[in-house]
Design a protein around this motif. Structure first.
Motif, PDB file in Angstrom:
ATOM      1  N   GLY A 197       0.800  -1.394   0.047  1.00 12.66           N
ATOM      2  CA  GLY A 197      -0.079   0.085  -0.098  1.00 12.66           C
ATOM      3  C   GLY A 197       0.789   1.321  -0.007  1.00 12.66           C
ATOM      4  N   SER A 198       2.138   1.305   0.346  1.00 10.82           N
ATOM      5  CA  SER A 198       2.864   2.312   0.072  1.00 10.82           C
ATOM      6  C   SER A 198       3.270   2.425  -1.219  1.00 10.82           C
ATOM      7  N   THR A 199       4.122   3.674  -1.433  1.00 12.01           N
ATOM      8  CA  THR A 199       4.282   4.165  -2.804  1.00 12.01           C
ATOM      9  C   THR A 199       5.886   3.927  -2.939  1.00 12.01           C
ATOM     10  N   LEU A 200       6.358   3.192  -3.999  1.00 16.03           N
ATOM     11  CA  LEU A 200       7.814   3.234  -4.346  1.00 16.03           C
ATOM     12  C   LEU A 200       7.943   3.924  -5.642  1.00 16.03           C
ATOM     13  N   GLY A 201       8.866   4.965  -5.486  1.00 17.98           N
ATOM     14  CA  GLY A 201       9.430   5.494  -6.700  1.00 17.98           C
ATOM     15  C   GLY A 201      10.560   5.300  -7.160  1.00 17.98           C
ATOM     16  N   ILE A 202      10.470   4.998  -8.617  1.00 23.39           N
ATOM     17  CA  ILE A 202      11.734   4.484  -9.067  1.00 23.39           C
ATOM     18  C   ILE A 202      12.211   5.440 -10.347  1.00 23.39           C
ATOM     19  N   ILE A 203      13.712   6.108 -10.125  1.00 25.93           N
ATOM     20  CA  ILE A 203      13.741   6.831 -11.156  1.00 25.93           C
ATOM     21  C   ILE A 203      15.155   6.120 -11.909  1.00 25.93           C
ATOM     22  N   GLY A 204      14.878   5.976 -13.404  1.00 27.87           N
ATOM     23  CA  GLY A 204      15.524   5.261 -14.053  1.00 27.87           C
ATOM     24  C   GLY A 204      14.987   3.836 -14.187  1.00 27.87           C
ATOM     25  N   TYR A 205      14.854   3.334 -15.668  1.00 24.48           N
ATOM     26  CA  TYR A 205      14.184   2.143 -15.623  1.00 24.48           C
ATOM     27  C   TYR A 205      15.060   1.251 -16.863  1.00 24.48           C
ATOM     28  N   LEU A 264       5.079  -7.017  -4.025  1.00 29.73           N
ATOM     29  CA  LEU A 264       4.951  -6.841  -2.757  1.00 29.73           C
ATOM     30  C   LEU A 264       3.592  -5.921  -2.192  1.00 29.73           C
ATOM     31  N   GLY A 265       2.851  -5.720  -3.367  1.00 26.67           N
ATOM     32  CA  GLY A 265       1.740  -4.638  -3.217  1.00 26.67           C
ATOM     33  C   GLY A 265       1.889  -3.280  -3.029  1.00 26.67           C
ATOM     34  N   MET A 266       3.185  -2.880  -3.478  1.00 25.55           N
ATOM     35  CA  MET A 266       3.467  -1.426  -3.234  1.00 25.55           C
ATOM     36  C   MET A 266       2.762  -0.819  -4.726  1.00 25.55           C
ATOM     37  N   LYS A 267       2.395   0.503  -4.464  1.00 30.59           N
ATOM     38  CA  LYS A 267       2.042   1.537  -5.676  1.00 30.59           C
ATOM     39  C   LYS A 267       3.447   1.873  -6.346  1.00 30.59           C
ATOM     40  N   VAL A 268       3.888   1.373  -7.717  1.00 30.89           N
ATOM     41  CA  VAL A 268       5.001   1.662  -8.111  1.00 30.89           C
ATOM     42  C   VAL A 268       4.996   2.791  -8.979  1.00 30.89           C
ATOM     43  N   LEU A 269       5.712   3.990  -8.999  1.00 32.36           N
ATOM     44  CA  LEU A 269       5.915   5.022  -9.919  1.00 32.36           C
ATOM     45  C   LEU A 269       7.149   5.066 -10.461  1.00 32.36           C
ATOM     46  N   VAL A 270       7.236   5.369 -11.721  1.00 30.36           N
ATOM     47  CA  VAL A 270       8.597   5.372 -12.513  1.00 30.36           C
ATOM     48  C   VAL A 270       8.672   6.563 -13.267  1.00 30.36           C
ATOM     49  N   SER A 271       9.793   7.131 -13.283  1.00 32.74           N
ATOM     50  CA  SER A 271      10.240   8.215 -14.196  1.00 32.74           C
ATOM     51  C   SER A 271      11.336   7.562 -15.078  1.00 32.74           C
ATOM     52  N   LYS A 288       0.631  -2.319 -16.942  1.00 33.26           N
ATOM     53  CA  LYS A 288      -0.554  -1.815 -16.021  1.00 33.26           C
ATOM     54  C   LYS A 288      -0.056  -2.040 -14.687  1.00 33.26           C
ATOM     55  N   ALA A 289       0.962  -2.759 -14.211  1.00 32.59           N
ATOM     56  CA  ALA A 289       1.160  -2.965 -12.956  1.00 32.59           C
ATOM     57  C   ALA A 289       2.061  -1.615 -12.544  1.00 32.59           C
ATOM     58  N   LEU A 290       2.721  -0.896 -13.304  1.00 32.49           N
ATOM     59  CA  LEU A 290       3.213   0.199 -12.902  1.00 32.49           C
ATOM     60  C   LEU A 290       2.663   1.428 -13.552  1.00 32.49           C
ATOM     61  N   GLN A 291       2.837   2.773 -13.029  1.00 29.27           N
ATOM     62  CA  GLN A 291       2.667   3.981 -13.386  1.00 29.27           C
ATOM     63  C   GLN A 291       3.817   4.729 -13.608  1.00 29.27           C
ATOM     64  N   PHE A 292       3.819   5.164 -14.870  1.00 32.94           N
ATOM     65  CA  PHE A 292       4.879   6.069 -15.507  1.00 32.94           C
ATOM     66  C   PHE A 292       4.449   7.423 -15.729  1.00 32.94           C
ATOM     67  N   THR A 293       5.201   8.233 -14.962  1.00 34.87           N
ATOM     68  CA  THR A 293       5.081   9.531 -14.963  1.00 34.87           C
ATOM     69  C   THR A 293       6.293  10.631 -14.876  1.00 34.87           C
ATOM     70  N   ASP A 294       6.030  11.873 -14.604  1.00 34.65           N
ATOM     71  CA  ASP A 294       7.323  12.688 -14.651  1.00 34.65           C
ATOM     72  C   ASP A 294       7.984  12.674 -13.398  1.00 34.65           C
ATOM     73  N   LEU A 295       9.127  13.237 -13.380  1.00 36.22           N
ATOM     74  CA  LEU A 295      10.203  13.141 -12.202  1.00 36.22           C
ATOM     75  C   LEU A 295       9.831  13.885 -11.019  1.00 36.22           C
ATOM     76  N   ASP A 296       9.261  15.040 -11.275  1.00 36.97           N
ATOM     77  CA  ASP A 296       8.784  15.749 -10.122  1.00 36.97           C
ATOM     78  C   ASP A 296       7.553  15.016  -9.335  1.00 36.97           C
ATOM     79  N   THR A 297       6.752  14.527 -10.003  1.00 35.15           N
ATOM     80  CA  THR A 297       5.844  13.713  -9.399  1.00 35.15           C
ATOM     81  C   THR A 297       6.087  12.279  -8.657  1.00 35.15           C
ATOM     82  N   VAL A 298       6.919  11.648  -9.109  1.00 36.30           N
ATOM     83  CA  VAL A 298       7.733  10.494  -8.522  1.00 36.30           C
ATOM     84  C   VAL A 298       8.352  10.870  -7.154  1.00 36.30           C
TER      85      VAL A 298
END
Length: 315
Positions: free
Chosen positions: A144-152, A166-173, A182-192
């Motif tokens: 339920g927590s948010t994992l931010g990934i910078i670099g893919y 692990l059930g984390m919400k994953v944001l990727v820049s 659909k398992a990940l959300q791709f967005t901009d760096l500042d949002t991550v």
């Protein structure tokens, strides 16, 4: 005399698989393990009489090529190559290679391990138990927590997959999103940076001017957030990070890589309880070491036998 191959990677040694592979190809390995900054004269003479080199992460500067008249190839026993002056290498006709795709699972697993350690405060707890105390403070679940990934790249992908499992919400820049994933959300760096509970760096150095994570970006993070860096020490402004950790701007950090390694005695990070530091070992599992070292050895052999190496970073 067989062509001499310098090996500075500290886990490689005489009689191992890489040593035998090089000797089978008529080469003579010589060993000078990298264990921290070398004296100036030693650096200048490092490549004297050397035809190929399998290197750890030590810096290779333009001045070091002056005595490298026979050097044809440098191969990193790892992924990063920002410590090597590529322009100077090219000017001397020296090929430079790395070993991608060999340690990303190891990096991802340690990244998640560091996240779990900070979430459950395992470093503090184990220390306290050894000292005779019995702390019972609540940690946090990752689900339920948010994992931010910078670099893919490979390690970013592997970490994102583990976080999602692990059930984390994953944001990727990234500049290379996967819209159908659909398992990940791709967005901009500042949002991550703003949205992450755990912000993990997996990008290369040299993609921006100055550190990627500076004082302003630390200020933009949640006060409960944790910064994790298993990529490059130069990505983080360590003075700004130390201040942010001291002031409570962010909750904690876990660093496997540092601007200067080993950690200098006067580093402001030494005095902080909310930073977890390891010794640049994210990619150092036995399995990853074997894959990376063999990849580097094959690169040296290919260049010296006039074949194009599999993973050049110079062209």
């Amino acid at each position: 005399m067989p062509p001499r191959i310098l090996i500075t990677t500290d886990y490689l040694h005489e009689g191992d698989t890489v040593d035998q592979l090089l000797r089978d190809h008529g080469l003579e390995p010589v060993y000078s393990p990298f264990q921290g900054p070398r004296p100036l004269e030693e650096r200048r003479a490092l490549f004297d009489g050397i035809f190929g080199a399998i290197l750890a992460s030590e810096p290779v500067t333009a001045g070091m090529f002056a005595a490298a008249s026979s050097l044809k190839v440098i191969a990193r026993s790892g992924v990063g190559y920002d410590s090597i002056d590529l322009h100077a290498a090219a000017a001397h006709g020296i090929r430079v290679c790395n070993a991608p795709g060999t340690n990303h699972h190891s990096v991802a697993e340690l990244t998640i391990g560091l996240i779990i350690m900070t979430a459950r405060r395992l470093s503090e707890v184990t220390t306290a138990v050894r000292q005779g105390r019995w702390p019972r403070e609540a940690g946090h679940e990752l689900r339920g927590s948010t994992l931010g990934i910078i670099g893919y790249g490979p390690s970013g992908r592997a970490t994102a997959d583990l976080g999602a499992a692990l059930g984390m919400k994953v944001l990727v820049s990234t500049s290379h999103p996967e819209p159908n994933n659909k398992a990940l959300q791709f967005t901009d760096l500042d949002t991550v940076i703003r949205a992450s509970d755990y912000l993990s760096l997996h990008t290369r150095a040299g993609q921006q001017t100055g550190p990627l994570i500076d004082a302003s970006r630390l200020q933009a993070m949640k006060p409960t957030a944790v910064l994790i860096n298993t990529a490059r020490g130069s990505l983080v402004d360590e003075e700004a990070l130390a201040k942010a950790l001291h002031d409570g701007t962010i909750a904690a950090a876990a660093l496997d890589v540092l601007q200067n390694e080993p950690l200098p005695a006067d580093s402001p990070l030494r005095d902080l309880d909310n930073v977890l530091m390891t010794s640049h070992l994210a990619g150092q599992t036995a399995e990853a070491r074997t894959r990376a070292a063999l990849s580097a050895a094959h690169a040296v052999i290919d260049v010296l036998e006039n074949r194009e190496p599999a993973h050049p970073v110079d062209r």
